[in-house]
Write an enzyme that holds these catalytic residues in place. Sequence first.
Site, PDB file in Angstrom:
ATOM      1  N   ASP A 127      -0.940   7.954  16.499  1.00 25.94           N
ATOM      2  CA  ASP A 127       0.141   8.433  17.346  1.00 25.94           C
ATOM      3  C   ASP A 127      -0.373   8.600  18.772  1.00 25.94           C
ATOM      4  O   ASP A 127      -1.370   9.273  19.005  1.00 25.94           O
ATOM      5  CB  ASP A 127       0.660   9.772  16.812  1.00 25.94           C
ATOM      6  N   HIS A 144       3.640   6.997  16.156  1.00 27.89           N
ATOM      7  CA  HIS A 144       4.593   8.088  16.314  1.00 27.89           C
ATOM      8  C   HIS A 144       5.814   7.950  15.403  1.00 27.89           C
ATOM      9  O   HIS A 144       6.353   8.951  14.934  1.00 27.89           O
ATOM     10  CB  HIS A 144       5.051   8.139  17.773  1.00 27.89           C
ATOM     11  N   SER A 149       8.554  15.402  16.637  1.00 25.03           N
ATOM     12  CA  SER A 149       8.022  15.314  17.995  1.00 25.03           C
ATOM     13  C   SER A 149       8.357  16.606  18.749  1.00 25.03           C
ATOM     14  O   SER A 149       7.930  17.678  18.337  1.00 25.03           O
ATOM     15  CB  SER A 149       8.574  14.070  18.686  1.00 25.03           C
TER      16      SER A 149
END
Length: 698
Positions: free
Chosen positions: A635, A670, A550
């Site tokens: 995501d 995610h 991320s």
Amino acid sequence: MSTETVLQPPVAAIRHTETRLHGHTLVDDYAWLRERENPEVIEYLEAENAYCSASLAATEPLQKRLYDEMLSHIKETDVSVPFRSGGFWYYSRTEQGLQYSIQCRKVAGSISASAPDSLAPEEIILDINELAKGESFMAVGSMTVSDDGHLLAYSIDNKGFRQYTLQVKDLRTGELLPERVERVGSVVWAADSRTLFYTIEDEEQKRQYQLFRHQLGTPHDSDVLVYEETDERFNIGAGRTRDRQYLILGSASHTTSEERFLRADQPTAAWSLIAPRQDSIEYYADHRGGLFYIRVNDTGRNFRLITAPVASPGKQQWTELIPHRADVMLEDFDLFADFAVVCERSAGLEHLRVTPFAGSGAALAPGREIAFPEPVYAAHPHINREFETATYRYGYQSLVTPGSVYEYDIATGASTLLKQQEVPGGFDRTLYASERIFATAPDGVEVPVSLVYRKDRFRAGANPLWVYGYGSYGYSLPIGFNSNRLSLLDRGFVLAYAHIRGGGDLGKPWHDAGRLMHKQNTFTDFIAVVEHLTARGYGDPARVSAEGGSAGGLLMGAIANLRPDLFRAIVSHVPFVDVMNTMLDASLPLTVPEYEEWGNPNEKEAFEYMLSYSPYDNLAAKPYPAMLVKTSLYDSQVMYWEPAKYAAKLRRLGTGAHRLLLQTNMSAGHGGASGRYDYLKEIALDYAFLLEELKAGE
């Protein structure tokens, strides 16, 4: 694109687009990959998946061994430490072969009991395995039981897009009530066990912005809109004080917050404001005995603790209990009838200080700190739902100590171990060493680094080295135990965790020093850590790997551009690498609120600074490390097209013979796979990639 043979890397079509802003031209040849519904996009992602599989085909036996190893260190059938809430003990358990946990409870006996009566019948309140039948993904968001214990409100996501649907289950009958609400965030019951408050997100930006009140048995379209947050920087969330007396509605950006409150037994009354929002000031409240106890950073970035009367909680009535300290971050506090636990961080480590109330008033006695035995560790509050209690539960672990739950006796100061994570398969913690060292950044700042390695496999300057980093949002990098890591440690890896600026490891100023116009510190800190580790013999300079996800994936992209020569291999999970195009698109989820972390690119100075490090925009024709880039089609935080565009451009520009692999999970979000066995397979692939690239032995 070309996919004549699986062994040839896919080549994405170039479709030139330009964006002109602030005197610069942003070139994007792969913007078309944003078209999720375009069959050509799916074909490209699947071709990349096929190429990744073919490239790693020779490691499949190794992946199987790694999977089996990691599974052998997990107690597949297990049960969590039960916690008391109202008239029940709640716990979760897992069963061998099942992907998800089963949420359970038993009727409580004596309030002083430290565990449920083993003879009491078990009630399954939610079996996530049942919810997951026929689904490729399943995650539970909110889960809260009404005060009378009869109803369970919970929300689920079956895509991975973190878009949750609220349902209510009657625990007496097992039936689902007609209540069903989409795009729900936080959920909280009023004291009457009939009124439910919930927040919802807007459809485009996934921002929790509206609070509704629902009365059971009434149509959803008659729900009352209680509050709407109109500032796009702010998200809202609702909760309940530990004493159950008040509901709290928080509205917060990355740097500013305000809270409203409502008596839990007066759900139709008007909400009251504690203190109006003030730019760059955050505060968070709990309640005890007619006073709000508020953690606030109005006199310093690291927060102080004050009280305010419920009747008039404005700032003019605030009384300080704990002052701001430049070297101690007041991270949180847990409030109970007779004592509080102050959660602090100093020198990069968590501290829990138990402080009884002095007499019947609000003042805190000096108290005592819970002692921890290791130099590098993670400690945190466990689940403590009961307001009136003589004990406190906390969690403790380290890089070599499995996760443990302790119960602390307030009167005696004694800690009792209730449960430590069992690690089957012959784990011997004495074989491993953990250290805390410091690396010097280019500007002279000392950056903490946490290390773990197997002592009998350590050879100065010869070990494969794995360095992990994040460094954003003020998030403190957790230093906990993970049995999966044994597969790397037992093969001679030295594992390092870089507590770089941008994180919260040394308080709010540490975060400030790695965000906005100081973001480059995050990247140069990480590079300094790697250089320090290899110079001190903690790893072979020719066998260095890095991993992040991320915002940590942004870190991976930045260091690959800045110092590709330092790394042999990089694993980048759901990486935020297309900084400029994402931050210039205010219609995307999270973009506007993120201006307070990265900057607003519509402002020239911020634009030029962000452009200076944006990984996608700074790719160049030069050798790059071997890379495994991973993303997920659903995501909602870093859209799949960022890693896909990055890989396509890097494949075109990168020189040298190192592999570039892109893998897209076509049915997750995610966090990757939701099932625990599926997730282990993902880790096994990552490890196999690293072991092959770093030539680490079996």
